[in-house]
Write an enzyme that holds these catalytic residues in place. Structure first.
Site, PDB file in Angstrom:
ATOM      1  N   ASP A 299      14.789  -1.354  13.415  1.00  0.00           N
ATOM      2  CA  ASP A 299      13.821  -0.162  12.565  1.00  0.00           C
ATOM      3  C   ASP A 299      13.709   1.007  13.379  1.00  0.00           C
ATOM      4  OD1 ASP A 299      13.114  -1.926  10.457  1.00  0.00           O
ATOM      5  OD2 ASP A 299      11.457  -2.626  11.868  1.00  0.00           O
TER       6      ASP A 299
ATOM      7  N   HIS B  68      20.542   0.074  10.742  1.00  0.00           N
ATOM      8  CA  HIS B  68      19.189   0.132  10.230  1.00  0.00           C
ATOM      9  C   HIS B  68      18.782  -1.157   9.467  1.00  0.00           C
ATOM     10  CE1 HIS B  68      15.523   1.950   9.781  1.00  0.00           C
ATOM     11  NE2 HIS B  68      15.659   3.050   9.324  1.00  0.00           N
TER      12      HIS B  68
END
Length: 425
Positions: free
Chosen positions: A400, A396
């Site tokens: 995204d 992450h």
């Protein structure tokens, strides 16, 4: 004149290895370039060829020893050495017990097991089993701790396992020791059958380090979707025979998923990137790692430049990697430099899982078992369809949530409508 046998260069970032197996003993003849010793690194198993012809004069690093690049493994002498005649003189002593069965009326297999038990004690499992020994033990579902060992320092040899198998039954356990306070042995079992301690192989230790590193460094999340395999299964069934006849390899599903991932990676470049310090490296090549399970652990050979390969080339490369991985013949270069990984837990029956990142990569696709499930179709009807869950684990820090979901949806669309792979739409 003597020739030293040294640990060769083992590949980028690999400086140590474990001596897994010597193919020759002191006093035995060897030809130049003949496999002499097997080394196990944290990635692959490497065979070291003899640097010259001659006779094994000395073995410096025994099986199980930890060695560094350039370290001395042994010495080869020209011609014969003194150790060779000594070994021949001792041979009749080892064969002497074979004369005893003629006096006893016992069946042949029973006396055969007795010398093996007398010649060696309990195997020392603090040393890793050599690959050939481990393969025999696993294939025959044996307990290594119960096999009498005759190797140096209590190591188990291939001959020990073969002798044990020829005996026809499991060796009797040593005299049972008194159970420690508070411990009650199960009737019919000794302490050695309740638990055993086995030293981790170098490969297994490296796998553990890399998986823990992925957990410690990446902000790892997983997103899921499911794919209808109806169309791709129909396409495969339609063309599998002519495909195999023309290309000499079976048409599987991995080539479809590899192509689908390449198309998705081209649209979502962050999934094909990696973090380097405070920068992001975006890769403009598509080298897909394919996770392969072996008796020694999971390895990930890399199919390079998948975007330039056709389906037959991908299937051939994956099939070749699978065979060589099981034989322990993969090279360091073949398992380095991947940009994205595909792991197919479905071959083991996994219905759903969260794959762990293969660092420093930022994404890994998990495939799973195809299972018939009732699905509501666009017209409202309910049909039984072959469905597969897909899982994308991603970092992450660089990817995204929107990008991860878009990537997985793109893979789903390409698999459910394979024509997209041909027309790049």
């Amino acid at each position: 004149m003597a020739t030293e046998i040294k640990v060769p260069a083992l590949g980028e970032s690999v400086s140590e290895a474990t001596v897994a197996k010597w193919f020759k003993k002191v006093g035995e003849a060897i030809n130049a370039d003949e496999p002499l010793v097997e080394l196990e690194t944290d990635k692959v198993t490497v065979e070291v060829p003899a640097p010259a012809s001659g006779t094994i004069q000395e073995i410096v690093a025994a099986e199980g020893a930890e060695v560094s690049v350039g370290a001395l493994l042994g010495v080869i002498a020209e011609g014969a050495v003194a150790a060779a005649p000594a070994a021949k003189k001792e041979a009749p002593k080892a064969e002497a017990p074979k004369a005893e069965p003629a006096k006893a009326a016992a069946p042949a297999p029973a006396p055969a097991a007795a010398p093996a038990a007398a010649a060696g004690g309990k195997a020392n499992l603090d040393y890793p089993l050599a690959p050939a020994v481990r393969k025999l033990v696993e294939e025959n579902n044996l307990d290594a701790a119960a096999i009498p060992a005759t190797g140096k320092d209590g190591r188990l040899t291939k001959e020990d396992v073969l002798n044990f198998l020829s005996g026809g039954k499991k060796a009797a356990p040593a005299a049972a020791a008194a159970a420690p306070a508070g411990v009650v042995w199960t009737e019919g079992r000794d302490a050695g059958e309740r638990e055993e301690k086995v030293k981790m192989t170098r490969l297994r230790r490296r796998i553990a380090e890399r998986l823990k590193e992925a957990q410690n460094t990446a902000a790892m999340l997983t997103t899921f979707n499911e794919v209808d395999m109806t169309n791709i299964m129909a396409l495969r069934n339609q063309y599998k025979d002519v495909f195999e006849k023309k290309h000499g390899v079976k048409l599987g599903f991995m080539s479809f998923f590899a192509k689908a991932c390449v198309q998705a990676l081209q649209e979502i470049p962050a999934v094909n990137g990696e973090i380097s310090g405070d920068s992001i490296i975006y890769k403009n090549h598509y080298d897909i790692g394919v996770a392969v399970g072996t008796p020694q652990g999971l390895v990930v050979p890399v199919v390079r430049d998948c975007d330039t390969m056709n389906f037959a080339e991908i299937e051939k490369k994956i099939g070749e990697f699978g065979k060589r991985a099981r034989d322990g013949k993969l090279t360091m270069e073949e398992m380095s430099g991947g940009t994205f990984t595909i792991s197919n837990g479905g071959v083991y029956g996994s219905l759903l899982s969260t794959p762990i990142l293969n660092t420093p990569q930022s994404g890994i696709l998990g495939m799973h078992k195809t299972q018939m499930r009732p699905m509501v179709m666009p017209d409202g009807s309910i049909q039984a369809r072959p469905m597969m869950y897909l899982a994308l684990s991603y970092d992450h820090r660089i990817i995204d949530g929107k990008e991860a979901v878009t990537f997985l949806v793109r893979v789903k669309e390409c698999i459910e409508d394979p024509a997209r792979l041909l027309f790049d739409v």
